[in-house]
Motif scaffolding. Sequence first.
Motif, short mmCIF file in Angstrom:
data_model
loop_
_atom_site.label_atom_id
_atom_site.label_comp_id
_atom_site.label_asym_id
_atom_site.label_seq_id
_atom_site.Cartn_x
_atom_site.Cartn_y
_atom_site.Cartn_z
N GLY A 1 0.75 -1.18 0.05
CA GLY A 1 -0.05 0.03 -0.07
C GLY A 1 0.76 1.25 -0.09
N ILE A 2 1.90 1.09 0.90
CA ILE A 2 2.87 2.44 0.97
C ILE A 2 3.48 2.77 -0.90
N ALA A 3 3.93 1.50 -0.97
CA ALA A 3 4.61 1.74 -2.56
C ALA A 3 3.62 2.21 -3.32
N LYS A 4 2.38 1.78 -3.56
CA LYS A 4 1.24 1.92 -4.54
C LYS A 4 0.84 3.30 -4.18
N ASN A 5 0.85 3.87 -3.07
CA ASN A 5 0.12 5.23 -2.87
C ASN A 5 1.34 6.29 -3.08
N TYR A 6 2.78 5.88 -2.66
CA TYR A 6 3.66 6.52 -3.31
C TYR A 6 3.81 6.96 -4.55
N GLN A 7 3.88 5.91 -5.24
CA GLN A 7 3.88 5.99 -6.92
C GLN A 7 2.54 7.00 -7.52
N GLU A 8 1.37 6.49 -6.76
CA GLU A 8 0.21 7.29 -7.36
C GLU A 8 0.46 8.77 -7.25
N CYS A 9 1.09 9.00 -5.99
CA CYS A 9 1.26 10.61 -5.73
C CYS A 9 2.36 11.16 -6.69
N VAL A 10 3.52 10.38 -6.72
CA VAL A 10 4.34 11.00 -7.75
C VAL A 10 4.00 11.13 -9.12
N ASP A 11 3.17 10.02 -9.73
CA ASP A 11 2.55 10.30 -11.00
C ASP A 11 1.53 11.42 -11.10
N THR A 12 0.71 11.68 -10.07
CA THR A 12 -0.29 12.91 -10.01
C THR A 12 0.44 14.25 -10.18
N VAL A 13 1.49 14.31 -9.17
CA VAL A 13 2.36 15.58 -9.43
C VAL A 13 3.14 15.78 -10.63
N ALA A 14 3.62 14.58 -11.14
CA ALA A 14 4.45 14.87 -12.39
C ALA A 14 3.68 14.93 -13.47
N GLY A 15 2.21 14.68 -13.34
CA GLY A 15 1.18 14.91 -14.50
C GLY A 15 0.83 16.25 -14.38
N ASP A 16 0.72 16.97 -13.12
CA ASP A 16 0.33 18.32 -12.95
C ASP A 16 1.38 19.13 -13.87
N ALA A 17 2.72 18.76 -13.27
CA ALA A 17 3.98 19.64 -13.79
C ALA A 17 3.93 19.43 -15.39
N ALA A 18 3.51 18.27 -15.96
CA ALA A 18 3.73 17.98 -17.33
C ALA A 18 2.59 19.04 -17.98
N ALA A 19 1.41 19.00 -17.27
CA ALA A 19 0.28 19.76 -17.96
C ALA A 19 0.67 21.15 -18.03
N VAL A 20 1.24 21.75 -17.01
CA VAL A 20 1.24 23.15 -17.22
C VAL A 20 2.51 23.52 -18.08
N LYS A 21 3.34 22.64 -18.27
CA LYS A 21 4.54 22.90 -19.20
C LYS A 21 3.97 22.65 -20.53
N LYS A 22 2.86 21.63 -20.95
CA LYS A 22 2.29 21.50 -21.96
C LYS A 22 1.53 22.84 -22.59
N TYR A 23 0.90 23.50 -21.59
CA TYR A 23 0.26 24.50 -21.62
C TYR A 23 1.17 25.71 -22.32
N TYR A 24 2.08 25.83 -21.83
CA TYR A 24 3.33 27.00 -22.06
C TYR A 24 3.87 26.47 -23.65
N MET A 25 3.83 25.38 -23.80
CA MET A 25 4.59 24.76 -24.99
C MET A 25 3.63 24.98 -26.27
N THR A 26 2.14 25.30 -25.92
CA THR A 26 1.29 25.59 -27.04
C THR A 26 1.48 26.89 -27.93
N GLN A 27 2.27 27.76 -27.15
CA GLN A 27 2.83 29.06 -27.65
C GLN A 27 3.88 28.92 -28.76
N LYS A 28 4.54 27.84 -28.65
CA LYS A 28 5.80 27.47 -29.71
C LYS A 28 5.13 27.49 -31.16
N GLY A 29 6.07 28.06 -32.07
CA GLY A 29 5.40 28.25 -33.53
C GLY A 29 4.45 28.71 -33.74
#
Length: 452
Positions: free
Chosen positions: A286-314
């Motif tokens: 449970g600890i390992a699964k919960n940790y991985q889920e939290c890591v993936d969630t936060v990484a997804g948030d970070a990737a989403a905001v970076k993708k938002y700014y990337m829409t300006q390229k080109g």
Amino acid sequence: MAQARRFVPALVLGLCACLLVSLVQGPADQPSFLAAPAASRRQSTAMSGFKEDFDSWKSTLSTDEKDLLLRQAQGELNKKFRKSDDLEKDISDDKIESFGKIMQKFFDSEKEDYLKDQEAKPPNYNALKDRGNSASAFDWGLSYSVVEIDRDAERRYVFAMERMQKAKESGTTFGQSSTYSEPVIFKNDDEKSHKSNQLVVDVMKRLAAEEGASEALKKAAAEFKLPAMGQNFSQVVPKSLHETYMKAFEIYKAKVGAYRANHTEEETKKHIEDVLSKEWLEAVSGIAKNYQECVDTVAGDAAAVKKYYMTQKGREKELKDKTKADIMKEIWAELAKLTDKPMPPLDDEILAELAQEPAIIEGQFNHNWGTADKLYKSEAISPFGEKYLLGIFETMEESEKAFLAWNEEYEKAREQLKVERDQWGKQEQARVDADPDREAFTASIFAEDDED
């Protein structure tokens, strides 16, 4: 007066501890320290006078007072002694006052000697020259500094804190998601520890086999090989995950201890195998699964905001002649496609205000602060420690290039300053040489010196 009394042992210890201890313990001519470098005649005379005054004062002390001062001087830094009653004991007020007069006489004599020595010293006629030489030897150049900025880590931290705060407000929790890792040494030198490590490896492989497991977990489970029993090993693991495991293990040990307190060793062993071991494996999973889920969630948030700014390229050419009102209309049209109800019309006044602003604002559009994984801050440091920000760049090469260009201009300015300084010096020398009263003025200075 009590404060002054308690200060006497410290004063004796700090200013004449060696002399006091030697004189109280033995004859006045008994040496108490090694020979020091030869002092001047005045210093020897002053110290000799102080010794005579001190010997005279010491002779007025009773045996009990001598013993008291000796114990207080020797135990001044002893914690146990400082808590005893002996520290608060005092000698008579008249003897404290007479000792103060002796010290005052000594300090006054030292002050007079110091002033006489300063007056006897010849002036340094080369002071200005020495100062000029030290200034010319000073390194006036700039030094370079580059600071790495991990933008991905900063984004993850921001989103992790936001999710933890929202979870706290809703009465729930959001687990640790830090990916910072460090090496940890695992015990594996006996049957018990080896068996425990094998259970953890089995759980890791089981989690890696589940649907949705991350590629990093799959790779770690496939590559890791548990060493043979009798060989400890180290493994780089996420620090926050390891700390959570340790806390869970403390709970597990507490449960084992609580059960053992009321049962036999055989019953405890059976309970561990049948109940607690299963609970421990579930907890680890449970600890390992919960940790991985939290890591993936936060990484997804970070990737989403970076993708938002990337829409300006080109899109520079596309948005070059547009205003923010045009962008607002496009967003409003897209929102209508995502809802079942028609969108209300936009306010004309708001559109009129947005129409005054271009879609692309210099310095904000397509900024690398929103799109880069890592950035590098280039700094120039002056000889006096001041830091000058030269810019934030996407590569270390660009950062160094900015410093070299800035340093080149700095060196050019320094050379120009030297030229201007030399020209000014020549002008001033020419002005002085052209002064008709120069020789008379110089002669008057020397005449004043002769009169003095």
